[in-house]
Design a protein around this motif. Structure first.
Motif, short mmCIF file in Angstrom:
data_model
loop_
_atom_site.label_atom_id
_atom_site.label_comp_id
_atom_site.label_asym_id
_atom_site.label_seq_id
_atom_site.Cartn_x
_atom_site.Cartn_y
_atom_site.Cartn_z
N LEU A 18 0.83 -1.21 0.00
CA LEU A 18 0.00 0.00 0.00
C LEU A 18 0.86 1.26 0.00
CD1 LEU A 18 -2.78 -1.18 2.47
CD2 LEU A 18 -3.06 -0.69 0.02
N ASP A 21 1.81 1.79 -3.48
CA ASP A 21 0.66 2.35 -4.20
C ASP A 21 0.53 3.85 -3.92
OD1 ASP A 21 0.06 -0.22 -5.11
OD2 ASP A 21 -1.66 -0.48 -3.75
N PRO A 31 -4.89 5.42 -0.81
CA PRO A 31 -3.98 4.41 -0.26
C PRO A 31 -3.68 4.64 1.22
CG PRO A 31 -3.13 5.27 -2.34
CD PRO A 31 -4.32 6.10 -1.97
N GLU A 34 -6.44 3.23 3.13
CA GLU A 34 -6.34 1.77 3.15
C GLU A 34 -5.31 1.30 4.18
OE1 GLU A 34 -6.40 -0.54 -0.55
OE2 GLU A 34 -6.76 1.38 -1.57
#
Length: 118
Positions: A18, A21, A31, A34
């Motif tokens: 992540l 990302d 992200p 997340e």
């Protein structure tokens, strides 16, 4: 325990993916959100997840609560993700140093003292 267990290894890999990302994204907010979410879920099972949750919760809250500071918030998210990606995740002291710095020095959470370290 001498090393991380399977749940911790899987969690660290997920956060690393992540973070990659986030660094590649046009907008780091999703992200970052997340990372916060997976950390919240893992926080009961994996020790560093609670601290990572504090960091990314703070960083996403900054963007939500201070929209006039979006550029600074995005820059902090990128800085945090890049610092994570630079870590040797097998080096527990390096991970602890990252968490200590970001939780207390950047996000401003109080350090526990002898009387409240329970």
């Amino acid at each position: 325990m001498t090393g991380p267990d399977d749940a911790e290894v899987a969690y660290l890999r997920q956060v690393t993916a992540l973070a990659r990302d986030l660094v590649a994204a046009d907008d780091p907010y999703e992200p970052a959100l997340e990372i916060s979410g997976v950390s919240a879920q893992a926080s009961l099972e994996v020790e560093p997840a609670g601290y990572v949750w504090l960091i990314w919760g703070d960083l996403t809250d900054r963007m939500e609560l201070r929209p006039d500071e979006d550029e600074q918030s995005a820059a902090e998210m990128l800085r945090a993700a890049r610092a994570w990606l630079a870590l040797d995740l097998t080096d527990r002291a390096a991970v602890a140093g990252y968490l200590e710095h970001w939780v207390h020095d950047v996000c401003g959470y109080a350090r526990r003292t002898g009387s409240d370290a329970g």
